[in-house]
Design an enzyme around this catalytic site. Structure first.
Site, PDB file in Angstrom:
ATOM      1  N   SER A 110       0.808  -1.214   0.000  1.00  0.00           N
ATOM      2  CA  SER A 110       0.000   0.000   0.000  1.00  0.00           C
ATOM      3  C   SER A 110       0.850   1.276   0.000  1.00  0.00           C
ATOM      4  CB  SER A 110      -0.959   0.002   1.200  1.00  0.00           C
ATOM      5  OG  SER A 110      -1.959  -0.980   1.033  1.00  0.00           O
ATOM      6  N   LYS A 149     -10.416  -5.240   9.894  1.00  0.00           N
ATOM      7  CA  LYS A 149     -11.537  -4.774   9.071  1.00  0.00           C
ATOM      8  C   LYS A 149     -12.883  -4.839   9.787  1.00  0.00           C
ATOM      9  CE  LYS A 149      -9.324  -5.825   4.642  1.00  0.00           C
ATOM     10  NZ  LYS A 149      -9.456  -6.504   3.325  1.00  0.00           N
ATOM     11  N   ASP A 201     -12.678  -2.714  -1.226  1.00  0.00           N
ATOM     12  CA  ASP A 201     -12.341  -4.056  -1.701  1.00  0.00           C
ATOM     13  C   ASP A 201     -13.303  -4.508  -2.798  1.00  0.00           C
ATOM     14  OD1 ASP A 201     -10.113  -4.463  -0.105  1.00  0.00           O
ATOM     15  OD2 ASP A 201     -11.240  -5.407   1.524  1.00  0.00           O
ATOM     16  N   ARG A 238     -14.164 -24.394   4.788  1.00  0.00           N
ATOM     17  CA  ARG A 238     -13.598 -25.478   5.597  1.00  0.00           C
ATOM     18  C   ARG A 238     -14.619 -25.971   6.609  1.00  0.00           C
ATOM     19  NH1 ARG A 238      -9.134 -21.885   5.579  1.00  0.00           N
ATOM     20  NH2 ARG A 238      -7.322 -22.689   4.434  1.00  0.00           N
ATOM     21  N   ARG A 240     -18.460 -22.190  10.844  1.00  0.00           N
ATOM     22  CA  ARG A 240     -17.726 -20.927  10.973  1.00  0.00           C
ATOM     23  C   ARG A 240     -18.033 -19.964   9.836  1.00  0.00           C
ATOM     24  NH1 ARG A 240     -11.546 -22.435  12.023  1.00  0.00           N
ATOM     25  NH2 ARG A 240     -11.469 -20.161  12.207  1.00  0.00           N
TER      26      ARG A 240
END
Length: 288
Positions: free
Chosen positions: A23, A72, A112, A162, A166
């Site tokens: 950045s 974030k 993003d 995965r 979660r």
């Protein structure tokens, strides 16, 4: 005889670790191209527990912050306002400091999504409608990816995770944006062949290497692997070897940074100048 004092403007990228971040290279190149000699940009290693104190200590010189993981989501309670897109996605990668003194406000934004859309469009044939997509991973970048895919026309992507247990955050983000993802185990990736108009890997660096090793059929869509270290990633290299079109994760980084420059400075991000600096830093041969 009076003199005019130049007011310095500061910006930085925060994260932990952050020493590898490109950045500063991108933002400093933008400032140079825009003639913003009084602007500075640095990298600050800040943990989740340190973030509140860091933000509280910002002086009026500060114009904006870029945020990497794991900040974030951590930053959201510290903000005075969160822009709708960032609110829906549930992730803020840009903080704008507006006003001065007691009246100053901290505004959270998400660039993003802009970076993902712009990067994918580099690989897509102009005018292509994205009808189906596969997303690898269920973190903050995956939530931004769902918003980007919705902008490109796909609202029912397959999301390979995965652990379904979660995946709550990405499912809540999907609900807020009207997207209906289909969850599948990440181990299904090779069997699926990752066949889709667009495939986006939001997995950490090297986490997709095992998937790359098991791919054995020519892909039909465009791959964007948001990781770019190593460059190319194993998944990117395998995709190209099999005849597919792949876009490097540094392209997302470039475009999201250009949008940050626009938000922080009020000037359009000079993408060409930033691209040259990025290619130089990564030792990429200039296009064309």
């Amino acid at each position: 005889m009076s003199t005019t004092q130049v007011v310095r403007r500061r910006a930085a990228v925060l994260g932990h670790p952050v020493g590898h971040s490109l950045s500063p290279t991108l933002h400093r190149a933008a400032y140079a191209a825009l003639g913003l000699d009084d602007w500075t940009y640095e990298a600050c290693d800040v943990t989740e527990t340190q973030l509140e104190g860091f933000v509280a200590g910002l002086s009026d010189e500060w114009a904006g912050l870029s945020l990497t993981m794991p900040l974030k989501q951590t930053v959201i309670p510290l903000l005075d306002h969160v822009e709708p897109l960032a609110q829906v996605v549930g992730a803020v990668n840009t903080v704008l400091l507006q006003g001065t003194g007691p009246g100053r406000s901290l505004v959270g934004a998400n660039t993003d999504v802009h970076g993902l859309v712009a990067a994918l469009r580099e690989g897509l044939v102009p005018g292509t409608a994205v009808r189906d997509a596969v997303v690898l991973g269920a973190g903050a970048t995956a939530s931004s990816t769902l918003a980007a895919l919705a902008e490109l026309g796909c609202t029912t992507p397959r999301v390979l995770v995965r652990s379904v247990a979660r995946a709550g955050a990405v499912l809540r983000a999907a609900h807020r944006m009207g997207v209906e993802p289909v969850l599948r185990p990440l181990d299904d990736a090779p069997a699926l062949g990752l066949a889709a108009d667009v495939v986006v890997s939001t997995l950490p660096p090297r986490a997709a290497d095992a998937i790359a090793e098991r791919l054995d059929r020519a892909p039909r869509g465009v791959l964007l692997d948001v990781a770019y270290d190593p460059r190319p990633t194993a998944l990117h290299a395998r995709w190209v070897t099999l005849g597919g079109v792949a876009v490097g994760g540094e392209r997302m980084l470039l475009h999201q940074a250009a949008e940050q420059v626009r938000l922080m400075t009020g000037h359009p991000g000079p993408v060409a100048a930033m691209d040259r600096a990025l290619r130089s830093a990564l030792e990429i041969t200039p296009a064309g």
